[in-house]
Design a protein around this motif. Structure first.
Motif, mmCIF file in Angstrom:
data_model
loop_
_atom_site.group_PDB
_atom_site.id
_atom_site.type_symbol
_atom_site.label_atom_id
_atom_site.label_comp_id
_atom_site.label_asym_id
_atom_site.label_seq_id
_atom_site.Cartn_x
_atom_site.Cartn_y
_atom_site.Cartn_z
ATOM 1 N N ASN A 137 0.435 8.826 -1.019
ATOM 2 C CA ASN A 137 -0.021 9.219 0.471
ATOM 3 C C ASN A 137 -0.315 11.003 0.044
ATOM 4 O O ASN A 137 -1.220 11.575 0.521
ATOM 5 C CB ASN A 137 1.150 9.484 1.361
ATOM 6 C CG ASN A 137 1.109 8.333 2.263
ATOM 7 O OD1 ASN A 137 -0.125 7.619 2.696
ATOM 8 N ND2 ASN A 137 2.098 7.766 2.607
ATOM 9 N N VAL A 138 0.393 11.639 -0.892
ATOM 10 C CA VAL A 138 0.000 12.954 -1.256
ATOM 11 C C VAL A 138 -1.469 12.989 -2.034
ATOM 12 O O VAL A 138 -2.246 13.818 -1.801
ATOM 13 C CB VAL A 138 1.054 13.514 -2.310
ATOM 14 C CG1 VAL A 138 0.604 14.822 -3.122
ATOM 15 C CG2 VAL A 138 2.550 13.778 -1.357
ATOM 16 N N LEU A 139 -1.515 12.260 -2.928
ATOM 17 C CA LEU A 139 -2.888 11.939 -3.395
ATOM 18 C C LEU A 139 -4.135 11.630 -2.444
ATOM 19 O O LEU A 139 -5.187 12.419 -2.452
ATOM 20 C CB LEU A 139 -2.963 10.932 -4.759
ATOM 21 C CG LEU A 139 -2.152 11.194 -5.777
ATOM 22 C CD1 LEU A 139 -1.960 9.958 -6.794
ATOM 23 C CD2 LEU A 139 -2.577 12.386 -6.460
ATOM 24 N N ARG A 140 -3.915 10.947 -1.587
ATOM 25 C CA ARG A 140 -4.640 10.521 -0.505
ATOM 26 C C ARG A 140 -5.221 12.067 0.327
ATOM 27 O O ARG A 140 -6.131 11.950 0.595
ATOM 28 C CB ARG A 140 -4.295 9.592 0.476
ATOM 29 C CG ARG A 140 -4.304 8.153 -0.186
ATOM 30 C CD ARG A 140 -3.588 7.124 1.123
ATOM 31 N NE ARG A 140 -4.267 7.185 2.246
ATOM 32 C CZ ARG A 140 -3.813 7.215 3.276
ATOM 33 N NH1 ARG A 140 -2.445 7.486 3.621
ATOM 34 N NH2 ARG A 140 -4.503 7.183 4.506
ATOM 35 N N ARG A 141 -3.874 12.714 0.591
ATOM 36 C CA ARG A 141 -4.310 13.875 1.211
ATOM 37 C C ARG A 141 -4.846 14.909 0.307
ATOM 38 O O ARG A 141 -6.208 15.631 0.701
ATOM 39 C CB ARG A 141 -2.990 14.778 1.724
ATOM 40 C CG ARG A 141 -2.959 15.854 2.248
ATOM 41 C CD ARG A 141 -3.776 16.199 3.267
ATOM 42 N NE ARG A 141 -3.607 15.307 4.428
ATOM 43 C CZ ARG A 141 -4.382 15.130 5.316
ATOM 44 N NH1 ARG A 141 -5.480 15.712 5.440
ATOM 45 N NH2 ARG A 141 -4.061 14.058 6.399
ATOM 46 N N MET A 142 -4.928 15.086 -0.946
ATOM 47 C CA MET A 142 -5.561 16.063 -1.861
ATOM 48 C C MET A 142 -7.086 15.538 -1.705
ATOM 49 O O MET A 142 -7.587 16.328 -1.779
ATOM 50 C CB MET A 142 -4.896 15.588 -2.985
ATOM 51 C CG MET A 142 -3.459 16.676 -3.301
ATOM 52 S SD MET A 142 -3.049 16.369 -5.060
ATOM 53 C CE MET A 142 -1.480 17.056 -5.020
ATOM 54 N N ASP A 149 -12.696 10.614 0.488
ATOM 55 C CA ASP A 149 -12.414 9.419 1.537
ATOM 56 C C ASP A 149 -10.888 9.415 1.193
ATOM 57 O O ASP A 149 -10.562 8.518 0.239
ATOM 58 C CB ASP A 149 -13.262 8.378 1.556
ATOM 59 C CG ASP A 149 -12.826 7.100 2.425
ATOM 60 O OD1 ASP A 149 -11.760 7.272 3.303
ATOM 61 O OD2 ASP A 149 -13.405 6.012 2.401
ATOM 62 N N GLY A 150 -9.902 9.556 1.985
ATOM 63 C CA GLY A 150 -8.511 9.411 1.580
ATOM 64 C C GLY A 150 -8.208 8.251 2.144
ATOM 65 O O GLY A 150 -7.033 8.030 2.103
ATOM 66 N N ASN A 151 -9.221 7.169 2.809
ATOM 67 C CA ASN A 151 -8.529 6.013 3.313
ATOM 68 C C ASN A 151 -8.169 5.036 2.083
ATOM 69 O O ASN A 151 -8.840 5.160 1.082
ATOM 70 C CB ASN A 151 -9.531 5.590 4.515
ATOM 71 C CG ASN A 151 -9.520 6.568 5.446
ATOM 72 O OD1 ASN A 151 -8.263 6.557 6.118
ATOM 73 N ND2 ASN A 151 -10.704 6.822 5.977
ATOM 74 N N LEU A 152 -7.495 4.030 2.405
ATOM 75 C CA LEU A 152 -7.357 2.920 1.303
ATOM 76 C C LEU A 152 -8.902 2.099 1.262
ATOM 77 O O LEU A 152 -9.564 2.159 2.272
ATOM 78 C CB LEU A 152 -6.429 1.968 1.761
ATOM 79 C CG LEU A 152 -5.029 2.465 1.981
ATOM 80 C CD1 LEU A 152 -3.809 1.385 2.270
ATOM 81 C CD2 LEU A 152 -4.653 3.320 0.644
ATOM 82 N N PRO A 153 -9.198 1.556 0.022
ATOM 83 C CA PRO A 153 -10.502 1.039 0.157
ATOM 84 C C PRO A 153 -10.543 -0.247 0.952
ATOM 85 O O PRO A 153 -9.251 -1.070 0.810
ATOM 86 C CB PRO A 153 -10.628 0.590 -1.501
ATOM 87 C CG PRO A 153 -9.576 1.245 -2.380
ATOM 88 C CD PRO A 153 -8.689 1.601 -1.133
#
Length: 154
Positions: A137-142, A149-153
């Motif tokens: 979640n931290v990496l997605r936010r970064m 695109d911070g969403n999951l593939p």
């Protein structure tokens, strides 16, 4: 493999360059995955192809799969060469341009999945699920903070 890490203060850790750590982690994880796939004479694009085609047989053409996979390519891969290789092995068939895995292709995919899972198990050693989820979640936010695109593939 249990590894003991030195302890550091929050201030020392908060001052670390995130790009250095994410880069090193990425190189090591991807390198371990690529090494395991190479045992099966596969590359990551072979692995991606096998998984996409297995998940939705008859959905993918060369063009649609290249469009889907190209964003993950960091090696300048000739995807048509990958597809041709899988066809030549008898792992992939194309009917009216639509791809399907053969029984041999599914067998190869399962062997590769087992190798891939061993790497992921090694990566997760000593890391609880909650900590792993927080890290993702931290990496997605970064990624999102930097315009990605911070969403999951899908």
């Amino acid at each position: 493999m249990n590894v003991t890490l030195r302890e550091y203060s929050q201030e020392e850790l908060a001052a670390q360059p995130v790009a250095a750590w994410t880069g090193q982690a990425s190189r090591l994880v991807v390198g371990a995955i690529r090494a395991q796939l190479a045992v099966e004479d596969l590359t990551q694009p072979h692995w991606w192809t096998l998984n996409h085609v297995a998940a939705t047989p008859g959905r993918w053409t060369r063009a649609t799969l290249i469009e889907r996979l190209a964003k993950w390519d960091d090696l300048g891969i000739d995807f048509n060469g990958v597809f041709d290789d899988l066809v030549a092995r008898g792992w992939l068939t194309e009917d009216a341009g639509l791809m399907t895995l053969s029984e041999a292709g599914e067998d190869g995919r399962v062997r590769a999945r087992e190798r891939h899972a061993r790497v992921l198990q090694q990566v997760h050693e000593g890391i609880g699920t909650a900590d792993f989820v927080t890290t993702i979640n931290v990496l997605r936010r970064m990624v999102a903070n930097l315009g990605g695109d911070g969403n999951l593939p899908d």
